[in-house]
Scaffold this motif. Structure first.
Motif, short mmCIF file in Angstrom:
data_model
loop_
_atom_site.label_atom_id
_atom_site.label_comp_id
_atom_site.label_asym_id
_atom_site.label_seq_id
_atom_site.Cartn_x
_atom_site.Cartn_y
_atom_site.Cartn_z
N MET A 48 0.91 -1.21 -0.05
CA MET A 48 0.07 -0.05 -0.02
C MET A 48 0.90 1.17 -0.05
O MET A 48 0.48 2.35 -0.43
CB MET A 48 -1.11 0.03 1.14
N ALA A 49 1.99 1.01 0.54
CA ALA A 49 3.29 2.35 0.52
C ALA A 49 3.39 2.62 -1.00
O ALA A 49 3.63 3.75 -1.10
CB ALA A 49 4.04 1.90 1.44
N PHE A 50 3.91 1.44 -1.66
CA PHE A 50 4.15 1.75 -3.11
C PHE A 50 2.89 2.22 -3.81
O PHE A 50 3.09 3.14 -4.76
CB PHE A 50 4.36 0.42 -3.56
N LEU A 51 1.67 1.98 -3.39
CA LEU A 51 0.64 2.62 -4.22
C LEU A 51 0.39 4.06 -4.05
O LEU A 51 0.02 4.73 -4.83
CB LEU A 51 -0.71 1.77 -3.66
N ILE A 52 0.70 4.61 -2.79
CA ILE A 52 0.60 5.75 -2.67
C ILE A 52 1.68 6.62 -3.57
O ILE A 52 1.20 7.73 -4.26
CB ILE A 52 1.19 6.24 -1.19
N LEU A 53 2.73 5.96 -3.63
CA LEU A 53 3.69 6.84 -4.81
C LEU A 53 3.10 6.50 -6.14
O LEU A 53 3.07 7.53 -7.02
CB LEU A 53 4.95 6.14 -4.62
N PHE A 93 -4.39 4.07 -19.33
CA PHE A 93 -4.47 2.65 -19.86
C PHE A 93 -3.16 2.24 -20.35
O PHE A 93 -2.80 1.14 -20.58
CB PHE A 93 -5.46 2.84 -21.26
N VAL A 94 -2.36 3.43 -20.71
CA VAL A 94 -0.82 3.03 -21.27
C VAL A 94 0.03 2.65 -19.98
O VAL A 94 0.72 1.50 -20.08
CB VAL A 94 -0.16 4.49 -21.95
N PHE A 95 -0.03 3.03 -18.93
CA PHE A 95 0.42 2.77 -17.84
C PHE A 95 0.20 1.31 -17.54
O PHE A 95 1.00 0.46 -17.24
CB PHE A 95 0.21 3.53 -16.69
N LEU A 96 -1.10 0.97 -17.28
CA LEU A 96 -1.52 -0.47 -17.06
C LEU A 96 -0.94 -1.42 -18.13
O LEU A 96 -0.54 -2.47 -17.70
CB LEU A 96 -3.11 -0.45 -16.99
N GLY A 97 -1.31 -1.21 -19.48
CA GLY A 97 -0.72 -2.10 -20.36
C GLY A 97 0.88 -2.40 -20.44
O GLY A 97 1.02 -3.68 -20.51
N GLU A 115 1.20 -11.96 -8.02
CA GLU A 115 -0.38 -11.52 -8.02
C GLU A 115 -0.57 -10.36 -7.39
O GLU A 115 -1.20 -9.52 -7.55
CB GLU A 115 -1.05 -12.83 -7.35
N TYR A 116 0.32 -9.87 -6.28
CA TYR A 116 0.06 -8.69 -5.31
C TYR A 116 0.24 -7.71 -6.30
O TYR A 116 -0.29 -6.64 -6.14
CB TYR A 116 1.00 -8.85 -4.26
N VAL A 117 1.42 -7.76 -7.30
CA VAL A 117 1.94 -6.59 -8.08
C VAL A 117 0.54 -6.41 -9.25
O VAL A 117 0.17 -5.19 -9.42
CB VAL A 117 3.18 -6.93 -8.67
N THR A 118 0.31 -7.37 -9.60
CA THR A 118 -0.96 -7.19 -10.55
C THR A 118 -2.12 -6.70 -9.84
O THR A 118 -2.80 -5.80 -10.66
CB THR A 118 -1.41 -8.75 -11.01
N TYR A 119 -2.40 -6.99 -8.76
CA TYR A 119 -3.59 -6.47 -8.12
C TYR A 119 -3.34 -4.84 -7.87
O TYR A 119 -4.21 -4.15 -7.98
CB TYR A 119 -3.90 -6.99 -6.75
N GLY A 120 -2.14 -4.50 -7.47
CA GLY A 120 -1.78 -2.96 -7.16
C GLY A 120 -1.72 -2.36 -8.38
O GLY A 120 -2.38 -1.16 -8.43
N LEU A 121 -1.26 -2.79 -9.67
CA LEU A 121 -1.47 -1.86 -10.77
C LEU A 121 -2.66 -1.86 -11.21
O LEU A 121 -2.98 -0.80 -11.69
CB LEU A 121 -0.57 -3.04 -11.93
N ILE A 122 -3.61 -2.89 -11.22
CA ILE A 122 -5.00 -2.66 -11.64
C ILE A 122 -5.78 -1.63 -10.79
O ILE A 122 -6.28 -0.53 -11.03
CB ILE A 122 -5.76 -3.93 -11.70
N VAL A 188 -3.79 -12.19 2.47
CA VAL A 188 -3.42 -11.20 2.09
C VAL A 188 -4.03 -10.83 0.41
O VAL A 188 -4.60 -9.62 0.35
CB VAL A 188 -1.84 -10.80 1.90
N ALA A 189 -4.03 -11.76 -0.19
CA ALA A 189 -4.61 -11.56 -1.55
C ALA A 189 -6.07 -10.92 -1.61
O ALA A 189 -6.50 -10.25 -2.35
CB ALA A 189 -4.40 -12.85 -2.34
N TYR A 190 -6.88 -11.46 -0.74
CA TYR A 190 -8.05 -11.13 -0.37
C TYR A 190 -8.38 -9.57 0.06
O TYR A 190 -9.56 -9.10 -0.42
CB TYR A 190 -9.02 -12.16 0.55
N VAL A 191 -7.33 -8.97 0.59
CA VAL A 191 -7.55 -7.68 1.07
C VAL A 191 -7.26 -6.91 -0.20
O VAL A 191 -8.15 -5.98 -0.38
CB VAL A 191 -6.38 -7.34 2.10
N PHE A 192 -6.30 -7.16 -1.08
CA PHE A 192 -6.45 -6.57 -2.25
C PHE A 192 -7.41 -6.60 -3.30
O PHE A 192 -7.85 -5.83 -4.10
CB PHE A 192 -4.96 -6.93 -3.04
#
Length: 484
Positions: A48-53, A93-97, A115-122, A188-192
């Motif tokens: 979640m700290a990475f997601l803030i950035l 969309f460019v970022f996500l792709g 999988e955590y990275v994938t959830y975070g990116l979406i 943890v995956a369920y939280v994401f």
């Protein structure tokens, strides 16, 4: 309705919309500390700290630029709206792709499951796509609609967290179907996933606003907005370092066998500082459009000074309240006693966030004078303070070093903004009174927490004394505002 009453009303509504999502993270702490192991909670907190950035990078200052340009030239409001919407949509969309193509490489570098990275990116992309719609509500003074949708997001998030972590394990015992959906070794995956669903539903609700605003693009306006937004982006990156990199640095600077546990302890107790964070965030949402809308008023500077003083007063009361009643809050929000060893960071985090709130008030000078580059300079300096102090202190003091670094960073932002503001947009702040309230609140909080070990009776007495001093000192001004 007076300026102050209108500001209070909008801040209250925005506050609900801001408090509830952040309050969700606090409410879920008891659930997480019971269901997740400390190291699992540490993993969640670090991601979640990475997601803030990531949120800062994907909005790249366009929200603040939108506020500035939508009020700067009324005749160009429609093209400003459509240009902002188009820019944020394409970049998301460019970022996500691109990032999904390299998600395994990102996961390897960051030392997380793919999988955590994938959830975070979406989640990042979905959240970026709703930046403009929510900004549109704010600039058009529709706080109720803003609040309802934000609260709806909270309800969805909370519901799926409760379902995945409480209901699903019980359902898994009743049938093979539900059992196939439950993986107790990867909670943890369920939280994401709960966060992802809430973000997706929110975007669906806001899609009609995409049609209302419409897509369009003006290269000239976009360049002007980007020129304004880039310093805001750099300031945002620096700010995200101040806000979130302590958890990231704890993960990578502490020994591997204790790092994630320490991040978990620190993050759980950090949540008690959220009472101040919620107040600061709610106030900022109401005050930012207010700064721009009233910048041309003849008494604008006097109004800004008064608002800053009262913000500090209420912030001081929150600081005292949380510190005095911390033993009650810890039982409710952090019922697992193994986390309590990190409670000593709470007074520092509360004070740090109060300094940050004062900084947001002081930052009016560079926003209304189009000197946003100074905001970037100040935040960059604070980010350097954060990184250097964390790097120096964490190996010796652990999470306490991170708390000290946070206080130093936000304190430096407050002081620098005040000093620069005196030069470029001199607001007549009542510095003596503001400083007196701050010092008195800090002294009272220290007496309660460090000398009397949180004795509720002594602490309550100190709060009442502070409130009495405040009311006596500000009585005449309070009455003037109420009568307007």
């Amino acid at each position: 309705m007076s300026v102050f009453k209108k500001l209070f009303k909008q801040t209250f509504i925005y506050g609900l919309a801001t408090v509830l999502p952040r309050l969700l993270t606090v409410i879920l702490v008891p659930l997480y500390v019971k269901v997740l192991l400390p190291e699992e909670y540490g993993i969640y907190s670090t991601v979640m700290a990475f997601l803030i950035l990531g949120n800062v990078l994907l909005s790249y200052g366009m929200e603040t630029a939108f506020f500035r340009f939508i009020t700067k030239n009324v005749s160009q409001q429609k093209i400003v709206q459509s240009t902002t919407l188009t820019s944020l949509t394409i970049s998301s969309f460019v970022f996500l792709g691109i990032t999904l193509l390299f998600r395994n490489n990102i996961a390897e570098i960051a030392e997380f499951k793919s999988e955590y990275v994938t959830y975070g990116l979406i989640i990042l992309a979905l959240d970026a796509l709703v930046v403009l719609p929510f900004a549109w509500f704010r600039v058009n003074e529709k706080p109720t609609r803003y609040a309802v949708i934000k609260i709806f997001n909270v309800v969805i998030n909370l519901a799926f967290n409760l379902f995945f972590l409480l209901a699903l394990p019980k359902l898994a015992e009743t049938s093979a179907y539900w059992n196939s959906l439950w993986f107790p070794e990867n909670k943890v995956a369920y939280v994401f996933i709960a966060n992802l669903i809430a973000s997706a539903v929110t975007l669906l609700v806001l899609l009609p606003l995409y049609i209302k605003i419409g897509f369009g693009f003006s290269k000239t306006i976009w360049k002007q907005m980007m020129k304004y937004a880039l310093p805001v982006l750099f300031a945002g990156i620096a700010f995200s370092i101040n806000e979130a990199f302590d958890r990231i640095l704890l993960k990578y600077l502490l020994p591997e066998n204790i790092a994630e546990v320490q991040v978990g302890l620190y993050s759980a107790c950090y949540k008690l500082g959220m009472f101040m964070t919620l107040f600061v965030m709610a106030f900022r949402l109401g005050i930012e459009p207010f700064f721009f809308n009233h910048s041309k008023e003849s008494n604008a500077k006097t109004t800004y000074a008064t608002i800053t003083k009262y913000f500090t007063l209420f912030g001081c009361l929150i600081l005292l309240g949380v510190v005095v009643y911390i033993d009650i809050f810890k039982q409710i929000l952090i019922p697992n006693s193994q986390y309590w060893e990190a409670l000593k960071i709470v007074p520092l985090i509360l004070l740090a966030n109060l300094f940050l709130g004062i900084y947001h008030n002081l930052s009016v000078w560079y926003k209304v004078t189009d000197r946003t580059k100074y905001g970037a300079y100040i935040s960059a300096f604070a980010a350097i303070v954060t990184l250097v102090l964390n790097y120096i202190l964490i190996p010796y003091m652990g999470y306490m070093g991170s708390a000290i670094a946070t206080l130093a960073a936000y304190g430096s932002m407050m002081v620098l903004s005040y000093l620069y503001g005196r030069k470029y947009y001199n607001v007549p702040y009542d510095v003596k009174k503001i400083a007196s309230y701050l010092v008195l609140a800090i002294v009272f909080a220290a007496i309660s927490f460090y000398i009397f070990n949180g004795n509720i009776w002594i602490g309550t007495t100190l709060i009442l004394v502070f409130a009495a001093i405040m009311l006596y000192s500000e009585k005449s001004e309070f009455l003037k505002i109420i009568r307007k």
